[in-house]
Design a protein around this motif. Structure first.
Motif, PDB file in Angstrom:
ATOM      1  N   LEU A 118       1.148   6.824   6.831  1.00  0.00           N
ATOM      2  CA  LEU A 118       2.037   7.517   6.829  1.00  0.00           C
ATOM      3  C   LEU A 118       2.429   9.106   7.207  1.00  0.00           C
ATOM      4  N   HIS A 119       2.658   9.869   8.203  1.00  0.00           N
ATOM      5  CA  HIS A 119       2.721  10.797   7.801  1.00  0.00           C
ATOM      6  C   HIS A 119       4.240  11.191   8.668  1.00  0.00           C
ATOM      7  N   LEU A 120       4.082  12.322   7.640  1.00  0.00           N
ATOM      8  CA  LEU A 120       5.615  12.894   7.426  1.00  0.00           C
ATOM      9  C   LEU A 120       5.676  14.608   7.857  1.00  0.00           C
ATOM     10  N   SER A 121       4.221  15.169   7.655  1.00  0.00           N
ATOM     11  CA  SER A 121       4.276  16.734   7.826  1.00  0.00           C
ATOM     12  C   SER A 121       5.049  17.484   8.894  1.00  0.00           C
ATOM     13  N   ASP A 122       5.054  18.568   8.357  1.00  0.00           N
ATOM     14  CA  ASP A 122       6.148  19.750   9.351  1.00  0.00           C
ATOM     15  C   ASP A 122       7.577  19.258  10.008  1.00  0.00           C
ATOM     16  N   ASN A 123       7.943  18.678   7.848  1.00  0.00           N
ATOM     17  CA  ASN A 123       9.762  18.574   8.253  1.00  0.00           C
ATOM     18  C   ASN A 123       9.747  19.834   7.021  1.00  0.00           C
ATOM     19  N   ARG A 124      11.062  19.444   6.388  1.00  0.00           N
ATOM     20  CA  ARG A 124      11.716  20.210   5.616  1.00  0.00           C
ATOM     21  C   ARG A 124      12.485  19.473   4.189  1.00  0.00           C
ATOM     22  N   PRO A 125      11.937  18.285   4.159  1.00  0.00           N
ATOM     23  CA  PRO A 125      11.771  17.793   2.832  1.00  0.00           C
ATOM     24  C   PRO A 125      11.191  19.011   1.613  1.00  0.00           C
ATOM     25  N   HIS A 126      12.791  18.525   0.369  1.00  0.00           N
ATOM     26  CA  HIS A 126      12.633  19.335  -0.584  1.00  0.00           C
ATOM     27  C   HIS A 126      12.257  18.745  -1.707  1.00  0.00           C
ATOM     28  N   SER A 127      11.678  17.415  -2.103  1.00  0.00           N
ATOM     29  CA  SER A 127      11.090  16.504  -2.878  1.00  0.00           C
ATOM     30  C   SER A 127      10.625  15.599  -2.984  1.00  0.00           C
ATOM     31  N   SER A 128       9.879  15.378  -3.979  1.00  0.00           N
ATOM     32  CA  SER A 128       9.745  13.865  -3.817  1.00  0.00           C
ATOM     33  C   SER A 128       8.221  13.703  -2.768  1.00  0.00           C
ATOM     34  N   ILE A 129       7.452  13.169  -3.972  1.00  0.00           N
ATOM     35  CA  ILE A 129       6.255  12.457  -3.035  1.00  0.00           C
ATOM     36  C   ILE A 129       5.818  11.144  -3.585  1.00  0.00           C
ATOM     37  N   LEU A 130       5.957  10.388  -1.730  1.00  0.00           N
ATOM     38  CA  LEU A 130       5.094   9.258  -2.324  1.00  0.00           C
ATOM     39  C   LEU A 130       4.691   8.927  -3.334  1.00  0.00           C
ATOM     40  N   SER A 131       4.988   7.781  -4.684  1.00  0.00           N
ATOM     41  CA  SER A 131       4.268   7.209  -5.515  1.00  0.00           C
ATOM     42  C   SER A 131       3.263   6.659  -5.446  1.00  0.00           C
ATOM     43  N   GLN A 132       3.594   5.513  -4.757  1.00  0.00           N
ATOM     44  CA  GLN A 132       3.166   4.217  -4.469  1.00  0.00           C
ATOM     45  C   GLN A 132       2.994   3.890  -3.185  1.00  0.00           C
ATOM     46  N   GLY A 133       2.540   2.216  -3.010  1.00  0.00           N
ATOM     47  CA  GLY A 133       2.130   2.421  -1.812  1.00  0.00           C
ATOM     48  C   GLY A 133       0.437   1.656  -1.774  1.00  0.00           C
ATOM     49  N   LEU A 134       0.445   0.405  -1.860  1.00  0.00           N
ATOM     50  CA  LEU A 134      -1.019  -0.155  -2.282  1.00  0.00           C
ATOM     51  C   LEU A 134      -2.007  -0.227  -1.446  1.00  0.00           C
ATOM     52  N   ALA A 135      -1.015  -0.471   0.729  1.00  0.00           N
ATOM     53  CA  ALA A 135      -2.110  -0.391   0.915  1.00  0.00           C
ATOM     54  C   ALA A 135      -2.394   0.929   1.655  1.00  0.00           C
ATOM     55  N   LEU A 136      -1.761   1.276   1.464  1.00  0.00           N
ATOM     56  CA  LEU A 136      -2.533   2.840   2.020  1.00  0.00           C
ATOM     57  C   LEU A 136      -3.074   3.759   2.782  1.00  0.00           C
ATOM     58  N   GLU A 137      -3.614   4.447   3.820  1.00  0.00           N
ATOM     59  CA  GLU A 137      -5.272   4.412   3.974  1.00  0.00           C
ATOM     60  C   GLU A 137      -4.861   5.747   3.956  1.00  0.00           C
ATOM     61  N   SER A 138      -3.458   6.401   4.579  1.00  0.00           N
ATOM     62  CA  SER A 138      -3.315   8.197   5.143  1.00  0.00           C
ATOM     63  C   SER A 138      -2.457   8.200   4.580  1.00  0.00           C
ATOM     64  N   LEU A 139      -2.102   9.307   3.692  1.00  0.00           N
ATOM     65  CA  LEU A 139      -0.304   9.653   2.893  1.00  0.00           C
ATOM     66  C   LEU A 139      -0.988  12.070   4.065  1.00  0.00           C
ATOM     67  N   ASN A 140       0.248  12.055   5.100  1.00  0.00           N
ATOM     68  CA  ASN A 140       0.033  13.397   5.265  1.00  0.00           C
ATOM     69  C   ASN A 140       0.885  14.256   5.389  1.00  0.00           C
ATOM     70  N   LEU A 141       1.491  14.831   4.278  1.00  0.00           N
ATOM     71  CA  LEU A 141       2.533  15.349   3.998  1.00  0.00           C
ATOM     72  C   LEU A 141       2.819  17.411   3.936  1.00  0.00           C
ATOM     73  N   ASN A 142       1.512  17.288   4.737  1.00  0.00           N
ATOM     74  CA  ASN A 142       1.765  18.929   5.328  1.00  0.00           C
ATOM     75  C   ASN A 142       2.516  19.920   5.573  1.00  0.00           C
ATOM     76  N   SER A 143       3.000  21.010   5.228  1.00  0.00           N
ATOM     77  CA  SER A 143       3.700  21.671   5.637  1.00  0.00           C
ATOM     78  C   SER A 143       4.751  21.061   5.680  1.00  0.00           C
ATOM     79  N   ASN A 144       5.572  20.635   4.090  1.00  0.00           N
ATOM     80  CA  ASN A 144       6.745  20.677   4.271  1.00  0.00           C
ATOM     81  C   ASN A 144       7.474  21.547   3.237  1.00  0.00           C
TER      82      ASN A 144
END
Length: 456
Positions: A118-144
């Motif tokens: 799940l890669h959502l970097s370089d957007n403009r969401p103002h809140s919330s961080i994914l808090s679950q997702g048991l299969a996740l291997e990569s989470l990128n929320l950089n530059s929000n």
């Protein structure tokens, strides 16, 4: 369908091709809105990244209930991420980075138990961080614009290998609970408002272990507000930073199914890296408020390639154990309060191509060698008032207790020098004084004057 030469927008008729299982139209300079007809029941993979699409993600996306791969990155999409994405129960890869999405990250994404990337970097969401997702291997929320603290429920993502939440506005203490993410290899917290000490609180003692972050190879906590001593517990026991071996197989690459760059400060400059091998090993704790000494245990991390402790308030000597980190390519200890001499052992680092020890309180002569160390210019050492020698213009003063240097011109031929001359003058003076006293006392004895002056 492979990439084609479409010019303009995607024809709606493409949605009527019920036999299509994959659509790859990336890098085609396509524009306009994404047609809702694109999302059919049979489609399994969609890649329309690196185009010029605008507008919203169509609400018809939930019709693609067999979709496993969705790549919409590097477009001009805007609005909210539709909550219907949470109905794509087979989705493993969701790439939405480098768009203009706003609002909250929909909590429905937490339902995607198969989601790995799940890669959502370089957007403009103002809140919330994914808090679950048991299969996740990569989470990128950089530059929000994320501001909330990290939810500890991320600790449930036991397969997480890459976590990048850099360049946000997260205000929190260090997430010690992440130590139990045994597969975590990349942790990027840079450029946030993390603060406080990195000494393990007593409250976390029960979940800690002797070898935290057993697979961690990228540790970037730069540009925050951490204070107190450096975390010796980590700088001693990062197992994956010791004795790493080169492996260029496909499995050695963290980014196997997608290509998104991650930016690091390497050798003093920001450099984006698209693909990172297992041997990329870096620690960046720069631009914080750390104080105290650099632990000698840093020499245990003998596979470390990039080390940056600059812009802190570190004191004490540079540990000579750094000379044991043979793989080191970049060392930045600038803008601290380090003192003492530069360890001569650093000249043994044959792969060192970037060095910055400037703006400290170092003293003594800069060690010289015939290797890599002698190639650094004065910018690596400036603003250390006690340093001298090449490449600085300040010469080192001679030790006043040392004997004077003798040049070849001060020696006489056949080995004579000033020492026998002084000895001869001294002996002659003593004999002359004795003869004068003898003459005054006994007159002018003929036996002495006759052989010299011929007196009868």
């Amino acid at each position: 369908m492979a990439s084609t030469g479409f010019d303009g927008s995607i024809p709606k008729e493409i949605g009527n091709m019920t036999s299509l299982h994959s659509i790859y139209l990336d890098n085609n300079a396509l524009s306009g809105i994404i047609p809702g007809e694109l999302f059919t029941a049979n489609i399994g993979s969609i890649d329309i990244s690196n185009n010029h699409f605008e507008g919203f993600i169509p609400s018809t996306i939930e019709a693609s209930h067999d979709l496993t791969y969705l790549h919409l990155a590097n477009n001009r999409l805007s609005g909210f991420i539709p909550s219907t994405v949470g109905n794509l129960i087979f989705l493993t890869t969701l790439m939405l980075y480098s768009n203009n999405f706003i609002g909250e990250i929909p909590s429905s994404i937490c339902k995607l138990r198969s989601l790995q990337f799940l890669h959502l970097s370089d957007n403009r969401p103002h809140s919330s961080i994914l808090s679950q997702g048991l299969a996740l291997e990569s989470l990128n929320l950089n530059s929000n614009n994320l501001k909330r603290i990290l939810p500890q429920t991320l600790g449930n993502c036991g397969k997480l290998q890459v976590l990048d939440i850099g360049s946000n506005a997260i205000q929190d203490g260090f997430p010690f609970w992440m130590e139990d993410l045994v597969d975590l290899q990349v942790l990027v917290l840079r450029d946030n408002r993390f603060n406080g000490s990195m000494l393990l609180p007593i409250a976390y003692g029960e979940i800690s272990n002797d070898a935290p972050f057993v697979k961690l190879q990228v540790f970037d906590i730069s540009q925050n507000e951490f204070s107190g001593p450096l975390p010796t517990r980590y700088l001693t026991t990062f197992p994956a930073m010791m004795n790493a071996k080169e492996d260029f197989s496909e499995k050695s690459n963290w980014f196997r199914k997608y290509e998104e760059s991650m930016e690091f400060v390497l050798k003093g400059t920001n450099q984006p890296l698209v693909r990172i091998l297992k041997t990329f090993i870096t620690i960046d704790m720069s631009k914080n408020k750390f104080s105290g000494k650099i632990p000698d245990s840093i020499g245990n991390l003998n596979s470390l390639k990039y080390l940056n402790f600059s812009y802190n308030s570190l004191t004490g000597h540079i540990p000579s154990s750094l000379g044991s980190v043979k793989a080191l390519e970049s060392l930045d200890l600038s803008s601290n309060r380090l003192n003492g001499e530069i360890p001569r052992k650093l000249t043994m680092l044959n792969f060192l191509s970037a060095l910055n020890l400037s703006v400290n309180d170092l003293v003594g002569e800069i060690p010289q060698s015939g290797g890599q160390f002698s190639t650094f210019d004065n910018s690596s050492f400036i603003r250390n008032s006690g340093l001298c020698g090449f490449p600085l213009t300040k010469n080192c003063k001679q030790d006043p207790m040392a004997p004077p240097q003798e040049s070849e011109d001060s020696n006489f031929v056949d080995g004579f020098s000033w020492r026998p001359v002084v000895l001869g003058y001294g002996c002659g003076f003593v004999i002359g004084v004795l003869m004068g006293c003898f003459i005054i006392k006994y007159g002018s004895p003929k036996w002495l004057l006759q052989p010299i002056f011929g007196v009868q």
